[in-house]
Scaffold this active site. Sequence first.
Site, PDB file in Angstrom:
ATOM      1  N   CYS A 192      -1.094   8.034  -5.580  1.00 47.40           N
ATOM      2  CA  CYS A 192      -0.398   7.301  -4.514  1.00 47.40           C
ATOM      3  C   CYS A 192       0.485   6.170  -5.005  1.00 47.40           C
ATOM      4  CB  CYS A 192      -1.401   6.782  -3.483  1.00 47.40           C
ATOM      5  SG  CYS A 192      -2.515   5.471  -4.075  1.00 47.40           S
ATOM      6  N   HIS A 247      -5.375   2.635  -1.591  1.00 37.20           N
ATOM      7  CA  HIS A 247      -4.329   3.619  -1.264  1.00 37.20           C
ATOM      8  C   HIS A 247      -3.067   2.891  -0.834  1.00 37.20           C
ATOM      9  CE1 HIS A 247      -2.335   7.233  -0.128  1.00 37.20           C
ATOM     10  NE2 HIS A 247      -2.169   6.828   1.122  1.00 37.20           N
ATOM     11  N   GLU A 285      -1.459  14.312  -8.667  1.00 36.93           N
ATOM     12  CA  GLU A 285      -2.315  14.632  -9.824  1.00 36.93           C
ATOM     13  C   GLU A 285      -2.676  13.372 -10.596  1.00 36.93           C
ATOM     14  OE1 GLU A 285      -0.973  14.336 -13.107  1.00 36.93           O
ATOM     15  OE2 GLU A 285       1.085  15.085 -13.084  1.00 36.93           O
ATOM     16  N   ARG A 306       9.271  15.793 -14.701  1.00 33.12           N
ATOM     17  CA  ARG A 306       8.829  16.788 -13.724  1.00 33.12           C
ATOM     18  C   ARG A 306       7.308  16.852 -13.599  1.00 33.12           C
ATOM     19  NH1 ARG A 306      13.237  19.103 -11.952  1.00 33.12           N
ATOM     20  NH2 ARG A 306      12.075  20.619 -10.689  1.00 33.12           N
ATOM     21  N   ASP A 353       4.145   8.498   3.984  1.00 38.00           N
ATOM     22  CA  ASP A 353       3.162   8.550   2.901  1.00 38.00           C
ATOM     23  C   ASP A 353       3.308   9.877   2.167  1.00 38.00           C
ATOM     24  OD1 ASP A 353       0.999   8.453   1.222  1.00 38.00           O
ATOM     25  OD2 ASP A 353      -0.506   8.175   2.787  1.00 38.00           O
TER      26      ASP A 353
END
Length: 269
Positions: A72, A111, A42, A67, A126
């Site tokens: 990435c 990424h 997110e 939490r 990943d």
Amino acid sequence: MSDTSLDLDAYLGRIGYSGPREARPAALSALTEAHASTIPFENLDILLGRPILLDLASLQGKLVAGRRGGYCFEQNSLFRAALLALGFRVTPLAARVRSGAPAGAVRPRTHMLLAVELPGDRFLADVGFGGGGPIRPLRLVEGSETVVGMSRFRLRREGPAWVLEGDQGDGWQDLYAFTEEPQEPVDFEVANWFTSTWPTSPFVTSLVAHRQGLDERATLRDRELTLSDADGVRTETIRDPEHLLEVLRGRFGLAFPSGTRFAAPAFPP
């Protein structure tokens, strides 16, 4: 980034992992699956005007104690710290995302992924690819393929680069391309700053949340929620800001106070 201050017990509790704590392929696979299916992808802090911090204390505070999820750079930085604490040899790598790009387009290396070395073998791991990435590691061998629930993944060579391909039921598509050049923390700081602040970055202009397991997948992009499982694909439109908060809590485990408003998506008056 210092890895010695990781609260390993808290991290393993967060992902619900109680298996062996040894640097072996089976543990790597189980840890990857546990993390990827528990901590959602997110970008919500960006849409709340908050910086994305990659130091280990901030990552633990947000993704473990808080939490929350992340994208990435956050996810794979935390996962790298956990693997190192368990005795794995890990090399951070960078990839050019191809998913959703026009044919032939060259994107920047925005990424983060990991190469994990075990005796006689190397793996791609990943836990931070939000477009439906592999939730189990793949051996770094050309033609290596894995089936994960509803999806298939495989690796191919393209000159000096590796290309990860995915098939989620609609044919093979390139997800990203990467080389084995080790990356330093400063490389990810630069890529993270660009990704989280550039005015036309999709993470600045759109809300994204993604959570997947072996048999189901939930993806939220702005006002469209897509649910995929053995019964097929269903979509739902987010009605208003409070409905958005309900979906984030119920589908992704992300709790925000009533009245929280994100910079995107826009809702009709």
